[in-house]
Design an enzyme around this catalytic site. Structure first.
Site: not given
Length: 346
Positions: A258, A307, A319
């Protein structure tokens, strides 16, 4: 960005497969209940457990990324300190030769200055404290010896700093190994759990994942502009990576985790971001409301800030979500991760 087509409804054949799978699952659960009233923990909730393992693996990946970033920085610092120590050693050697030449000349002339005898005795650090007792010490000679001692102390300090950094690097490398083992252990356990499922159940999970990946080609993002040219350029770079696989600790150009995606994309816009989602959460300007986000803003997710992705417009995040997935668009509301705040890079 222009809107894309809406997702097509499932075909009758696929709907039949789903119905058949669901019916089979009901039949199996009924049969199991009649034979054994206790639930089978190895079969029940496997998907949820796998998802949790993937989440834990991505959290450990961000910790790994942080340790790797620290290790890379320490290696650079150690190299710089060692280079500086080598230069100081060279300067010290040249000065020692200069003092030795003076001493040799004095010896050939019939005697060695007592100050040089003291200096060359092997205990030069005590020279300046004791030299005042010698009447024959000249100002110029004292200045040269002071310079030598100053450089010697600087060299010793440089070596101590390098040794400390090397010790830090050693402990950081141990942490890297520990995080790597943790990540690989989580992924192995997830694969083991998936292997306990029937072939049809695994096919259903794979189909769900494939459908989520393919949905990126049909998502509607609206036409809202980014808040800055840099954010727009980074977002465009990230969009060019849609379909690339998630790989833990990867930072492009053909696979990402990520924070690897966001840091790589901003590098394409000539902006340097920290490597981890936790560090990226504290750069730029914070945007606290989802309604105030603009395309290209970073989105920080989960309470531990583990994240990060790009706000893509129309309630979507772009993402690299988890192992086994691809870089893709998803609804923020359906991501299963709590939104913490946004970050706007000017």
């Amino acid at each position: 960005m222009a809107s894309h087509r809406r997702p097509k409804p499932p075909t009758p054949r696929y709907a039949g497969v789903v119905t058949a799978t669901a019916a089979a699952a009901v039949a199996l659960s009924t049969q199991s209940a009649s034979a054994d009233p206790l639930p089978d923990p190895a079969k029940k909730g496997v998907q949820a457990r796998v998802d949790r393992l993937y989440e834990q693996a991505t959290q450990a990946t961000e910790k790994y990324n942080g340790a790797k970033e620290k290790a890379d920085g320490l290696r650079a610092e150690v190299a710089a300190l060692q280079d500086a120590a080598a230069r100081k050693q060279g300067e010290l050697n040249a000065l020692r030769e200069r003092i030795g030449t003076v001493a040799a000349g004095q010896y050939r002339s019939g005697g060695l200055d007592p100050s040089l005898q003291l200096f060359l005795s092997g205990d030069p650090d005590s020279y300046l404290e004791r030299a005042s007792a010698l009447d024959r010490v000249g100002d110029r000679q004292t200045a040269v010896l002071q310079q030598f001692l100053g450089r010697q102390r600087a060299l010793q300090q440089q070596r101590r700093l390098a040794a400390d950094k090397l010790a830090d690097l050693g402990s950081t490398q141990k942490e890297l190994g520990s995080r790597k083992n943790e990540i690989q252990g989580k992924l192995r356990e997830a694969r083991r759990l998936l292997d306990t499922l029937s072939a049809k159940e695994r096919e259903r999970i794979a189909a769900d994942e494939d459908r989520a990946n393919r949905a990126s080609t049909r998502v509607s993002l609206g036409n809202e502009a980014s808040a800055s040219q840099r954010a727009a350029a980074a977002f465009a770079a990230a969009q060019s990576r849609v379909g690339m696989p998630y790989v833990w600790a990867a930072s492009g150009p053909n696979s990402f985790d990520c924070s690897g995606l966001t840091s790589w994309a901003f590098r394409q816009a000539n902006v340097s971001l920290p490597r981890t989602s936790q560090a990226q959460a504290n750069v730029g300007t914070r945007v606290n409301s989802l309604s105030d986000l603009r395309p290209g803003d970073l989105i920080i997710m989960r309470t531990d800030l583990s994240h990060v992705g790009f706000y893509a417009g129309n309630g979507q995040i772009l993402h690299a979500p988890k192992p086994g997935a691809q870089v893709r668009y998803e609804s923020i509301a359906r991501s299963g991760m709590p939104f913490m705040w946004g970050v706007r890079i000017g």
